[in-house]
Scaffold this active site. Structure first.
Site, PDB file in Angstrom:
ATOM      1  N   ARG A  55      77.155 -12.228   2.938  1.00 23.19           N
ATOM      2  CA  ARG A  55      77.187 -10.762   2.915  1.00 23.19           C
ATOM      3  C   ARG A  55      76.151 -10.251   1.911  1.00 23.19           C
ATOM      4  O   ARG A  55      75.583 -11.021   1.146  1.00 23.19           O
ATOM      5  CB  ARG A  55      78.569 -10.254   2.471  1.00 23.19           C
ATOM      6  CG  ARG A  55      79.693 -10.626   3.386  1.00 23.19           C
ATOM      7  CD  ARG A  55      81.029 -10.081   2.901  1.00 23.19           C
ATOM      8  NE  ARG A  55      81.570 -10.816   1.771  1.00 23.19           N
ATOM      9  CZ  ARG A  55      81.774 -10.287   0.560  1.00 23.19           C
ATOM     10  NH1 ARG A  55      81.507  -9.018   0.326  1.00 23.19           N
ATOM     11  NH2 ARG A  55      82.281 -11.017  -0.416  1.00 23.19           N
TER      12      ARG A  55
ATOM     13  N   ARG B 234      81.671 -18.641   0.390  1.00 26.01           N
ATOM     14  CA  ARG B 234      82.966 -19.178  -0.024  1.00 26.01           C
ATOM     15  C   ARG B 234      84.055 -18.997   1.018  1.00 26.01           C
ATOM     16  O   ARG B 234      84.813 -19.912   1.288  1.00 26.01           O
ATOM     17  CB  ARG B 234      83.414 -18.535  -1.332  1.00 26.01           C
ATOM     18  CG  ARG B 234      84.757 -19.042  -1.837  1.00 26.01           C
ATOM     19  CD  ARG B 234      85.070 -18.572  -3.237  1.00 26.01           C
ATOM     20  NE  ARG B 234      84.983 -17.121  -3.359  1.00 26.01           N
ATOM     21  CZ  ARG B 234      85.245 -16.453  -4.477  1.00 26.01           C
ATOM     22  NH1 ARG B 234      85.593 -17.116  -5.560  1.00 26.01           N
ATOM     23  NH2 ARG B 234      85.145 -15.145  -4.519  1.00 26.01           N
TER      24      ARG B 234
ATOM     25  N   ASP C  20      82.767 -23.370  -2.965  1.00 23.38           N
ATOM     26  CA  ASP C  20      82.895 -22.442  -4.098  1.00 23.38           C
ATOM     27  C   ASP C  20      81.909 -22.886  -5.180  1.00 23.38           C
ATOM     28  O   ASP C  20      82.038 -23.996  -5.718  1.00 23.38           O
ATOM     29  CB  ASP C  20      84.348 -22.508  -4.607  1.00 23.38           C
ATOM     30  CG  ASP C  20      84.605 -21.554  -5.764  1.00 23.38           C
ATOM     31  OD1 ASP C  20      83.647 -21.028  -6.350  1.00 23.38           O
ATOM     32  OD2 ASP C  20      85.800 -21.352  -6.069  1.00 23.38           O
TER      33      ASP C  20
ATOM     34  N   SER D 123      71.642  -9.093 -13.344  1.00 22.38           N
ATOM     35  CA  SER D 123      72.067  -7.698 -13.177  1.00 22.38           C
ATOM     36  C   SER D 123      71.465  -6.875 -14.308  1.00 22.38           C
ATOM     37  O   SER D 123      71.209  -7.398 -15.406  1.00 22.38           O
ATOM     38  CB  SER D 123      73.593  -7.616 -13.244  1.00 22.38           C
ATOM     39  OG  SER D 123      74.007  -6.282 -13.413  1.00 22.38           O
TER      40      SER D 123
ATOM     41  N   TYR E 242      81.125  -9.949 -17.192  1.00 27.34           N
ATOM     42  CA  TYR E 242      80.009  -9.985 -16.237  1.00 27.34           C
ATOM     43  C   TYR E 242      78.668  -9.888 -16.971  1.00 27.34           C
ATOM     44  O   TYR E 242      77.729 -10.622 -16.670  1.00 27.34           O
ATOM     45  CB  TYR E 242      80.203  -8.812 -15.274  1.00 27.34           C
ATOM     46  CG  TYR E 242      79.229  -8.681 -14.137  1.00 27.34           C
ATOM     47  CD1 TYR E 242      79.368  -9.450 -12.974  1.00 27.34           C
ATOM     48  CD2 TYR E 242      78.189  -7.750 -14.180  1.00 27.34           C
ATOM     49  CE1 TYR E 242      78.489  -9.291 -11.914  1.00 27.34           C
ATOM     50  CE2 TYR E 242      77.314  -7.585 -13.124  1.00 27.34           C
ATOM     51  CZ  TYR E 242      77.469  -8.358 -11.986  1.00 27.34           C
ATOM     52  OH  TYR E 242      76.595  -8.191 -10.932  1.00 27.34           O
TER      53      TYR E 242
ATOM     54  N   LYS F 214      75.774 -12.748 -16.891  1.00 23.99           N
ATOM     55  CA  LYS F 214      74.429 -12.450 -16.371  1.00 23.99           C
ATOM     56  C   LYS F 214      73.375 -12.609 -17.467  1.00 23.99           C
ATOM     57  O   LYS F 214      72.255 -13.056 -17.204  1.00 23.99           O
ATOM     58  CB  LYS F 214      74.401 -11.038 -15.780  1.00 23.99           C
ATOM     59  CG  LYS F 214      75.305 -10.861 -14.547  1.00 23.99           C
ATOM     60  CD  LYS F 214      74.949 -11.799 -13.420  1.00 23.99           C
ATOM     61  CE  LYS F 214      75.571 -11.380 -12.093  1.00 23.99           C
ATOM     62  NZ  LYS F 214      75.265 -12.320 -10.995  1.00 23.99           N
TER      63      LYS F 214
ATOM     64  N   ILE G 272      73.120  -1.627  -5.980  1.00 25.89           N
ATOM     65  CA  ILE G 272      72.640  -1.935  -4.632  1.00 25.89           C
ATOM     66  C   ILE G 272      73.827  -1.804  -3.673  1.00 25.89           C
ATOM     67  O   ILE G 272      74.934  -2.287  -3.974  1.00 25.89           O
ATOM     68  CB  ILE G 272      72.074  -3.383  -4.581  1.00 25.89           C
ATOM     69  CG1 ILE G 272      71.039  -3.621  -5.703  1.00 25.89           C
ATOM     70  CG2 ILE G 272      71.497  -3.675  -3.202  1.00 25.89           C
ATOM     71  CD1 ILE G 272      69.785  -2.792  -5.642  1.00 25.89           C
TER      72      ILE G 272
HETATM   73  P1  NAP Z   1      78.836  -9.036  -2.278  1.00 24.17           P
HETATM   74  O1  NAP Z   1      78.378  -8.108  -1.217  1.00 24.17           O
HETATM   75  O2  NAP Z   1      80.204  -8.904  -2.821  1.00 24.17           O
HETATM   76  O3  NAP Z   1      78.612 -10.530  -1.741  1.00 24.17           O
HETATM   77  C1  NAP Z   1      78.935 -11.600  -2.566  1.00 24.17           C
HETATM   78  C2  NAP Z   1      78.550 -12.882  -1.880  1.00 24.17           C
HETATM   79  O4  NAP Z   1      78.800 -13.946  -2.809  1.00 24.17           O
HETATM   80  C3  NAP Z   1      79.369 -13.153  -0.639  1.00 24.17           C
HETATM   81  O5  NAP Z   1      78.549 -13.809   0.301  1.00 24.17           O
HETATM   82  C4  NAP Z   1      80.448 -14.103  -1.165  1.00 24.17           C
HETATM   83  O6  NAP Z   1      80.908 -15.015  -0.179  1.00 24.17           O
HETATM   84  C5  NAP Z   1      79.687 -14.887  -2.200  1.00 24.17           C
HETATM   85  N1  NAP Z   1      80.513 -15.488  -3.213  1.00 24.17           N
HETATM   86  C6  NAP Z   1      81.281 -14.855  -4.128  1.00 24.17           C
HETATM   87  N2  NAP Z   1      81.887 -15.772  -4.900  1.00 24.17           N
HETATM   88  C7  NAP Z   1      81.474 -16.985  -4.465  1.00 24.17           C
HETATM   89  C8  NAP Z   1      81.744 -18.315  -4.861  1.00 24.17           C
HETATM   90  N3  NAP Z   1      82.564 -18.590  -5.870  1.00 24.17           N
HETATM   91  N4  NAP Z   1      81.139 -19.333  -4.192  1.00 24.17           N
HETATM   92  C9  NAP Z   1      80.303 -19.076  -3.174  1.00 24.17           C
HETATM   93  N5  NAP Z   1      80.016 -17.838  -2.748  1.00 24.17           N
HETATM   94  C10 NAP Z   1      80.603 -16.811  -3.390  1.00 24.17           C
HETATM   95  O7  NAP Z   1      77.900  -8.975  -3.572  1.00 24.17           O
HETATM   96  P2  NAP Z   1      76.364  -8.550  -3.722  1.00 24.17           P
HETATM   97  O8  NAP Z   1      76.324  -7.158  -4.190  1.00 24.17           O
HETATM   98  O9  NAP Z   1      75.583  -8.946  -2.524  1.00 24.17           O
HETATM   99  O10 NAP Z   1      75.980  -9.449  -4.977  1.00 24.17           O
HETATM  100  C11 NAP Z   1      75.071 -10.540  -4.889  1.00 24.17           C
HETATM  101  C12 NAP Z   1      74.631 -10.889  -6.300  1.00 24.17           C
HETATM  102  O11 NAP Z   1      73.940  -9.758  -6.855  1.00 24.17           O
HETATM  103  C13 NAP Z   1      75.776 -11.193  -7.260  1.00 24.17           C
HETATM  104  O12 NAP Z   1      75.385 -12.215  -8.137  1.00 24.17           O
HETATM  105  C14 NAP Z   1      75.945  -9.892  -8.020  1.00 24.17           C
HETATM  106  O13 NAP Z   1      76.513 -10.105  -9.284  1.00 24.17           O
HETATM  107  C15 NAP Z   1      74.507  -9.438  -8.099  1.00 24.17           C
HETATM  108  N6  NAP Z   1      74.353  -8.005  -8.340  1.00 24.17           N
HETATM  109  C16 NAP Z   1      74.716  -7.082  -7.404  1.00 24.17           C
HETATM  110  C17 NAP Z   1      74.552  -5.747  -7.665  1.00 24.17           C
HETATM  111  C18 NAP Z   1      74.900  -4.673  -6.665  1.00 24.17           C
HETATM  112  O14 NAP Z   1      74.865  -3.485  -7.030  1.00 24.17           O
HETATM  113  N7  NAP Z   1      75.219  -5.007  -5.420  1.00 24.17           N
HETATM  114  C19 NAP Z   1      74.033  -5.341  -8.895  1.00 24.17           C
HETATM  115  C20 NAP Z   1      73.671  -6.292  -9.821  1.00 24.17           C
HETATM  116  C21 NAP Z   1      73.840  -7.639  -9.539  1.00 24.17           C
HETATM  117  P3  NAP Z   1      82.340 -14.827   0.587  1.00 24.17           P
HETATM  118  O15 NAP Z   1      82.363 -13.454   1.144  1.00 24.17           O
HETATM  119  O16 NAP Z   1      82.304 -15.885   1.608  1.00 24.17           O
HETATM  120  O17 NAP Z   1      83.402 -15.043  -0.450  1.00 24.17           O
END
Ligand code: NAP
Length: 240
Positions: free
Chosen positions: A12, A34, A60, A139, A152, A156, A185
């Site tokens: 995702r 996961r 995981d 982040s 968090y 990070k 994002i």
């Molecule tokens: P998201 O939409 O919640 O997606 C998270 C993804 O990580 C999913 O594919 C989930 O898989 C996977 N995941 C979570 N825990 C896991 C684990 N223990 N092992 C394997 N896979 C795992 O999050 P996102 O916004 O795309 O975030 C992606 C990265 O960007 C993260 O590191 C987040 O901290 C960072 N980030 C995001 C933002 C933002 O605003 N979106 C801002 C700063 C940093 P499942 O669904 O299969 O569990």
């Protein structure tokens, strides 16, 4: 460009967008996730439709033995990723006064230990190949901190430090290691946040899209980024 890119947390959000962008760039994808089976299958289908291969690697990232059991047989058989994108992450917010040990540890385990657990399995083989890219997704919270996100922000910021050190360790073997630090994002991770208020604080006045981050990852995995290592690049609409 031909090669394999391993993207963690790619069922995702940002990870899925990075996997699609790198497939467009010519990489075959090892897609880790996961639990979201149907979402992962959909990304895999899109990648295969675009003409690249996609292997689903469900484990995981917080579990060292699980990462090893999936990745070790692949790399030992001679399949070595050119690029590793440590993207899997999640938030469990609380003010420190109320933060439980479980909330502290689980966020560190996924966001920081996940980098170690995955990278350890593939790095020796990448070093032998004398080429490669590692991108760690941190982040803006790593750089400026955010109230309610002590766990968090710590995880990070740890990734930023680990990236700088690893970049020094691997530079002579032509493995470039960088951080991408996104701001806000549009993914599921923003669920529950007061976005109308938050957007007012973003200089560009809007949230980013997963594809914005994916294009930066695409660039950092390309030959155009051959002189960039040990850096943390923020992509956040101008937040400080
Ligand atoms: P998201 O939409 O919640 O997606 C998270 C993804 O990580 C999913 O594919 C989930 O898989 C996977 N995941 C979570 N825990 C896991 C684990 N223990 N092992 C394997 N896979 C795992 O999050 P996102 O916004 O795309 O975030 C992606 C990265 O960007 C993260 O590191 C987040 O901290 C960072 N980030 C995001 C933002 C933002 O605003 N979106 C801002 C700063 C940093 P499942 O669904 O299969 O569990």
């Amino acid at each position: 460009m031909n090669g394999i890119a391993l993207v963690t947390g790619a069922s995702r959000g940002i990870g899925a967008a990075i996997a699609r962008a790198l497939a467009r760039d010519g990489f075959d994808i090892w897609l880790n996730y996961r639990s979201s089976d149907s979402e992962a299958e959909k990304v895999k289908k899109d990648i295969e439709t675009s003409g690249r291969e996609c292997a689903l690697l469900k484990f995981d990232v917080a579990d060292y033995e699980a990462a090893k059991s999936v990745l070790a047989p692949l790399v030992s058989a001679g399949k070595v990723p050119y690029a590793v994108i440590n993207n899997a992450g999640f938030r469990k917010d609380n003010l420190l006064v109320w933060l439980s040990t479980e909330e502290w540890k689980s966020v560190i385990n996924v966001n920081l230990d996940g980098f170690f657990n995955v990278t350890k399995q593939v790095l020796p083989f990448m070093l032998n190949k004398r080429r490669g890219r590692i991108i760690n997704i941190a982040s803006t919270a790593a750089h400026s901190g955010m109230a309610g996100l002590v766990n968090y922000s710590a995880a990070k910021a740890g990734l930023v430090g680990a990236t700088r050190a690893l970049a020094l360790e691997t530079a002579k073997r032509n493995i470039l290691v960088n951080v991408i630090s996104p701001g806000f994002i549009e993914t599921d991770i923003l669920d529950g946040l007061p976005m109308a208020e938050i957007i007012k604080t973003i200089p560009l006045g809007k949230t980013g899209k997963p594809e914005d981050v994916a294009e930066l990852a695409s660039f950092l995995c390309s030959d155009k980024a051959a002189y960039i290592t040990g850096q943390a690049i923020q992509i956040n609409g101008g937040l400080c």
